[in-house]
Design a protein around this motif. Structure first.
Motif, mmCIF file in Angstrom:
data_model
loop_
_atom_site.group_PDB
_atom_site.id
_atom_site.type_symbol
_atom_site.label_atom_id
_atom_site.label_comp_id
_atom_site.label_asym_id
_atom_site.label_seq_id
_atom_site.Cartn_x
_atom_site.Cartn_y
_atom_site.Cartn_z
ATOM 1 N N UNK A 214 48.600 36.743 34.309
ATOM 2 C CA UNK A 214 48.956 37.941 34.607
ATOM 3 C C UNK A 214 48.967 38.283 35.820
ATOM 4 N N UNK A 218 51.705 38.506 39.590
ATOM 5 C CA UNK A 218 51.706 39.481 40.304
ATOM 6 C C UNK A 218 51.257 38.556 41.391
ATOM 7 N N UNK A 223 52.254 40.710 45.132
ATOM 8 C CA UNK A 223 51.984 41.725 45.145
ATOM 9 C C UNK A 223 50.169 40.705 46.365
ATOM 10 N N UNK A 224 49.891 41.860 46.729
ATOM 11 C CA UNK A 224 48.759 41.271 48.311
ATOM 12 C C UNK A 224 47.878 40.576 47.233
ATOM 13 N N UNK A 227 45.050 43.907 46.386
ATOM 14 C CA UNK A 227 45.443 44.694 45.541
ATOM 15 C C UNK A 227 45.408 44.322 44.086
ATOM 16 N N UNK A 231 43.499 46.323 41.802
ATOM 17 C CA UNK A 231 44.267 47.021 40.053
ATOM 18 C C UNK A 231 44.206 45.976 39.206
ATOM 19 N N UNK A 232 43.955 44.819 39.182
ATOM 20 C CA UNK A 232 44.059 43.642 37.427
ATOM 21 C C UNK A 232 43.240 43.724 37.371
ATOM 22 N N UNK A 235 39.462 45.424 37.411
ATOM 23 C CA UNK A 235 39.672 46.774 35.766
ATOM 24 C C UNK A 235 39.498 45.985 34.342
ATOM 25 N N UNK A 236 40.159 45.248 34.131
ATOM 26 C CA UNK A 236 40.495 44.122 33.070
ATOM 27 C C UNK A 236 39.255 43.451 32.937
#
Lengths: 323, 379
Positions: A214, A218, A223-224, A227, A231-232, A235-236
């Motif tokens: 994933x 992304x 996506x930068x 980021x 954001x990925x 959190x995971x």
């Protein structure tokens, strides 16, 4: 595989497949799912009840205690004379008796709970913050940063390794001795001990996540990298860190007790703290072993509560057990 | 966005308008040791000199066994894995020299579908967030409602209900998850989709649905596919052109029907003979070519023809010391020195002795060298 060109639109199959998920209730996020599993785990409930009781005592207890924890009533009323081995035990007025300076032991236990809780939480937060910062930067650099990222990661991790190579108590003692004894010092010292653990844990989890599809998906969306990391990947990767934080709370309390025991704790010994109480009690073990037992039991039960909850959270957040 | 690629002079004669052109693409992963400073001790040559052309609006199928570098090739074409050397032209633009920012902007025109839909979807994102992410990254759609519109149209296209938006990946079945993955790729309105084993993680019954969905979408939207798979039947069904990869390079490339009817390269022949025939009598009698030995290490590939260590038709001359180039043999491109003689039956297959210890293998212990293939995590 048989694929008849005439049967291209297998609407029936599709309908059957879709019917597996029905009605339009909202989706269940991972966190809510984990909370549900946590509520069903008896160990988690026991841990939560212990912690709730502990926090309740720590927060409102000090307003309700029958005596000032610093008031040496026993000495004033000439019932305590520790020099001659006279320390009265529990009575109707003083539920846990007096301590060696004639102060009400029960009041000191209750007020000490607050100190212990604050010290545990603050030192864990110090360790968590610094550890997550170092681990997050190292993990993002190693996972996404290419050659330079690996260098940054290497430098950070060697620093962490140096911290990890010192025995934790020795590290805490050195920090405490270096900064001079005070409550803040103790919290910093105990926090520093857990920094490498958090840093390594987060970094490892982030590197594992950075190799997942994933993340690739992304970046193929455009996506930068920064980021994606925030954001990925982060959190995971936080689940093991959160679990570790609850477990660290337990060890932090014990370590603070150990530092106080060694005389590196709060210099204002009038302020009750379980570790310090334990340290003071050792001289009177033969006279009044209870003075050591009460704070020890307090520390054990609290640490048990945190550990139970932490272990239950580890199970609840484990994606392998998710249905 | 249908600018004809006029400035592309390298296209072979007779080829239609090419969307993707790959020239001598190489992806070498360094094998490093060292504590603080990496020391390169060798390279895993995952992709080692690939030329291919994907015509606009068609499907190019890429087959090969695990570890042959086909996934890496797909990722290198999309610049998700930086190529070591070579060129990738997309619609006439040279991608390997683009700045990171320009490349990011171009990504909406080329998307990817992944093998394992569970690991390619962030478990913490609900479907709406998954589909919005790409739109937000490219600033497509002014407001929330406009984006919702685009997303709903995409959901319709892939056959997912609208209430899926508020749900999380773990609440869906495998086939539905793959539809989410397809929707994520489609929502940006791409021209090229690289599908890396799009169905191999799915049940056979659902494979058919997903493949048919990909087919329908191609018809409706005029998409160009590069489908990477190891399942020969899947590739045959959806591809116009099929390329066969072995150890980092193409060994044969032909129109789908032709390749399956008369494979020329010995490796392709072996692959085709491994496909079972649904007739028990025929299945018992048909000729099968069993390859001896394992895929050699891509860190230390054989000299000359990469396949000569396992080739039943290998000849004492040329095969071991001269690397064959892809050449045209009656409409099929094949990288074999002896393709004509093998096709005519002039050369017969012979026994292959498995070499347990390859000569010149002094670099790395093979056990620590592994080609980075799909990092699928089976949770």
């Amino acid at each position: 595989m048989t694929l008849a060109p005439g049967k291209k639109k297998e609407k029936l199959d599709r309908l059957a497949e879709l019917s597996a998920v029905h009605d339009d209730e909202r989706g269940v996020s991972l966190w809510r799912e984990a909370m549900r599993r946590l509520r069903r785990n008896p160990a988690a409930i026991v841990g939560a009840v212990i912690l709730a009781a502990f926090v309740l005592v720590a927060v409102i207890g000090p307003f309700l205690v029958p005596y000032e924890p610093t008031d040496t009533i026993g000495v004033r009323e000439k019932v305590v004379s520790s020099g001659h081995g006279i320390i009265p035990g529990p009575s109707a007025d003083h539920w846990l008796g007096y301590d060696h300076q004639g102060r009400d032991e029960f009041s000191r236990m209750v007020v000490g709970a607050r100190q212990t809780l604050i010290v545990g939480i603050v030192s864990t937060l110090i360790g968590l913050t610094i550890g997550v910062l170092i681990g997050g930067v190292a993990g993002a650099a190693a996972g996404l940063g290419g050659r330079w990222g690996r260098l940054v990661d290497n430098v950070l991790m060697r620093i962490v390794d140096m911290m990890l190579s010192l025995p934790s108590l020795l590290l805490a003692v050195s920090v405490a001795a270096l900064l001079g004894p005070s409550l803040v010092t103790v919290m910093i010292a105990v926090g520093m001990v857990s920094v490498p653990v958090f840093a390594r844990l987060l970094r490892g989890a982030m590197i594992a996540q950075a190799n997942r599809d994933y993340v690739l998906a992304a970046s193929s969306l455009g996506v930068r990298k920064s980021k994606i990391a925030i954001s990925h990947i982060v959190p995971n990767s936080l689940a093991p860190v959160i679990v570790q934080a609850t477990l660290t709370l337990a060890t932090a309390i014990i370590e603070v007790a150990a530092l106080s025991f060694l005389g590196l704790g709060n210099p204002d010994s009038a302020v009750p703290e379980w570790g310090l109480m334990l340290a003071d009690a050792q001289k009177y073990l033969d006279v009044r072993p209870g003075l050591a037992i009460y704070p020890a039991v307090g520390i054990i039960i609290t640490a048990l509560g945190f550990t139970l909850l932490g272990e239950a959270m580890r199970e609840a957040l484990d994606p392998k057990l998710r249905r | 966005m249908t600018l004809p690629a006029t400035d592309v002079g390298t296209t072979r004669a007779g080829a239609t308008d090419a969307l993707v052109e790959v020239r001598d693409l190489k992806v070498h992963f360094p094998i490093t040791t060292g504590v603080l400073f990496d020391r390169v001790v060798g390279h895993v040559k995952a992709v080692d000199g690939v030329d291919l052309t994907v015509p606009r609006g068609q499907t190019y199928g890429l087959v090969g066994e695990s570890g042959c570098g086909k996934s890496t090739l797909g990722r290198a074409i999309l610049q998700l894995t930086p190529p070591t050397a070579g060129e990738v032209r997309f619609d006439g633009m040279e991608l390997t020299r683009l700045s990171a920012g320009k490349m990011r902007g171009l990504r909406r025109r080329m998307q990817m579908i992944f093998q394992d839909p569970m690991s390619s979807l962030d478990p913490r994102q609900n479907v709406e967030s998954i589909l919005t992410e790409g739109l937000a990254a490219h600033g497509i759609g002014a407001g929330r409602s406009e984006r919702r519109d685009i997303i709903n149209r995409t959901l319709d296209a892939v056959g997912l209900p609208h209430w899926a938006l508020s749900r999380y990946p773990h609440e869906f079945s495998g086939g539905q998850r793959q539809r989410i993955g397809i929707a994520r790729a489609l929502v940006l309105g791409p021209e090229l989709i690289v599908a890396d084993e799009p169905v191999s993680a799915l049940d056979v019954s659902i494979q058919a649905q997903v493949i048919n969905l990909l087919d329908e979408l191609q018809e409706e939207l005029g998409l160009t596919y590069l489908v990477i798979a190891h399942d020969l039947a899947v590739v045959r069904h959806i591809s116009d052109v099929v390329g066969v990869m072995y150890l980092g390079a193409l060994v044969e490339e032909a129109p789908s029907d032709r390749l399956y009817r008369e494979p020329l390269h010995p490796y392709t022949r072996a692959l085709m003979s491994a496909v079972p025939v649904p007739d028990p009598d025929l299945e018992d009698r048909r000729e099968r070519i069993l390859l001896a030995g394992d895929l050699p290490s891509p860190a230390n590939p054989p000299s000359g023809c990469r396949f000569h260590t396992r080739c039943p038709w290998a000849q004492p001359t040329r095969c071991a010391d001269e690397r064959p180039v892809l050449r045209d043999v009656g409409g099929t491109k094949v990288a074999c020195h002896w393709a004509e003689q093998i096709a005519s039956g002039e050369l017969r297959p012979h026994e292959v002795r498995v070499e347990l210890v390859r000569p010149g293998d002094e670099g790395e212990a093979p056990s620590i060298v592994s080609a980075p293939s799909e990092p699928g995590t089976y949770v």
